[in-house]
Design an enzyme around this catalytic site. Sequence first.
Site, PDB file in Angstrom:
ATOM      1  N   HIS A  87       1.107  -1.396   0.060  1.00 46.29           N
ATOM      2  CA  HIS A  87      -0.285  -0.467   0.215  1.00 46.29           C
ATOM      3  C   HIS A  87       0.804   0.914   0.136  1.00 46.29           C
ATOM      4  O   HIS A  87       0.404   2.281  -0.711  1.00 46.29           O
ATOM      5  CB  HIS A  87      -1.337   0.079   1.635  1.00 46.29           C
ATOM      6  CG  HIS A  87      -2.200  -0.920   0.956  1.00 46.29           C
ATOM      7  ND1 HIS A  87      -2.428  -0.671   0.149  1.00 46.29           N
ATOM      8  CD2 HIS A  87      -2.223  -1.992   1.853  1.00 46.29           C
ATOM      9  CE1 HIS A  87      -3.715  -2.134   0.601  1.00 46.29           C
ATOM     10  NE2 HIS A  87      -3.358  -2.689   1.421  1.00 46.29           N
ATOM     11  N   ASP A 112      -2.930 -10.642  -2.871  1.00 51.59           N
ATOM     12  CA  ASP A 112      -3.678 -10.264  -1.323  1.00 51.59           C
ATOM     13  C   ASP A 112      -4.906  -9.467  -1.910  1.00 51.59           C
ATOM     14  O   ASP A 112      -5.360  -9.185  -2.366  1.00 51.59           O
ATOM     15  CB  ASP A 112      -2.853  -9.254  -0.760  1.00 51.59           C
ATOM     16  CG  ASP A 112      -3.227  -8.398   0.826  1.00 51.59           C
ATOM     17  OD1 ASP A 112      -1.922  -8.811   1.474  1.00 51.59           O
ATOM     18  OD2 ASP A 112      -4.312  -7.739   0.901  1.00 51.59           O
ATOM     19  N   HIS A 121      -6.298  -7.556  -0.658  1.00 53.26           N
ATOM     20  CA  HIS A 121      -6.445  -6.015  -0.885  1.00 53.26           C
ATOM     21  C   HIS A 121      -5.816  -5.265  -1.449  1.00 53.26           C
ATOM     22  O   HIS A 121      -4.762  -6.114  -1.561  1.00 53.26           O
ATOM     23  CB  HIS A 121      -6.234  -5.111   0.783  1.00 53.26           C
ATOM     24  CG  HIS A 121      -6.917  -5.372   1.650  1.00 53.26           C
ATOM     25  ND1 HIS A 121      -6.388  -6.369   2.648  1.00 53.26           N
ATOM     26  CD2 HIS A 121      -7.764  -5.005   2.935  1.00 53.26           C
ATOM     27  CE1 HIS A 121      -7.344  -6.195   3.386  1.00 53.26           C
ATOM     28  NE2 HIS A 121      -7.899  -5.499   2.890  1.00 53.26           N
ATOM     29  N   ASP A 126      -4.121 -12.625   3.672  1.00 49.21           N
ATOM     30  CA  ASP A 126      -5.777 -12.386   4.355  1.00 49.21           C
ATOM     31  C   ASP A 126      -6.994 -12.098   3.402  1.00 49.21           C
ATOM     32  O   ASP A 126      -8.149 -11.974   3.225  1.00 49.21           O
ATOM     33  CB  ASP A 126      -5.861 -10.816   4.474  1.00 49.21           C
ATOM     34  CG  ASP A 126      -5.356  -9.580   3.469  1.00 49.21           C
ATOM     35  OD1 ASP A 126      -5.398 -10.643   2.515  1.00 49.21           O
ATOM     36  OD2 ASP A 126      -5.181  -8.907   3.599  1.00 49.21           O
TER      37      ASP A 126
END
Length: 306
Positions: free
Chosen positions: A124, A161, A163, A244
């Site tokens: 991120h 991931d 996200h 995740d």
Amino acid sequence: MRLYTHPACLQHDNGPGHPEAPARLAAVLRALDHDRYAALDRVEAPRASREQLLRVHAAAHVERMLAAVPPGEMRRLDEDTVLSPGSAEAALRAAGAAVAAVDAVLGDDHVRHAFCAVRPPGHHATREQAMGFCLFNNVAVAAAHALAAHGLKRVAIADFDVHHGNGTQDIFWREPRVLFASSHQMPLYPGSGSPGERGAGNILNRPLSAGDGSCLFRELWEGDLLPRIRAFRPQLLLVSAGFDAHRNDPLAGLCLGSEDYAWITAKLVELANQHAGGRLVSTLEGGYDLAALAASTAAHVGELLE
């Protein structure tokens, strides 16, 4: 196969109750402390240099992340992202692990795969901003190092991931030598990752919806993303390995299991063998249910060892 980690990565402290906690890395390392993983060549991660960080981050961002935090204090960068007294050293070691892993797979005939068991995660972090638990963008630092120090022309990043890796996308938005291929849940933090976000034609975003599981995840990679990566013919394959999307993870809503992480890892190894001389570097991103994280990482590393 190499495993890069460092005790400093356990010293980054986001505060009580934060999901990105030292217990995550501890769970991963316990899972890999088993006879099945005895063949791992365990190496202490070096620090990334400022030169390596500045290839992908603005100088002001690097200086902010490395500024000393007094003992007992914390600096909150946003509601999710924190600097503590141990954060700078942890972040340097996390990025440095990815750089060292690239050097190993590109420079040592006996090393083809590497896994970086590190925190904080990285995907991120944008060129100028820490966010989403991430300080430096570890996989981006590794990719830029492969281009600058090793002269590669084609580096692919596969990110599974849950996200979206908005920071990696931001950094390589106009860099056709880097292909970024991502599956992720949408809508979800950080709000980016639509298929229309294409950069210089090198960004491949393939969203999934809450409740999607193994079948759709595998169809998406098998039928779309993996063929696109193959067509790119990468000389090095990097993996943002977030776990995740597991059905038990508290921060998202996809329904994968550890067997899905074994499957995608085997597919990525096959692809690396076909086009990149087997060279694959994976670095830990998300995963916030400790049991699911441990099992999924073990499945991932188990396939890298095959």
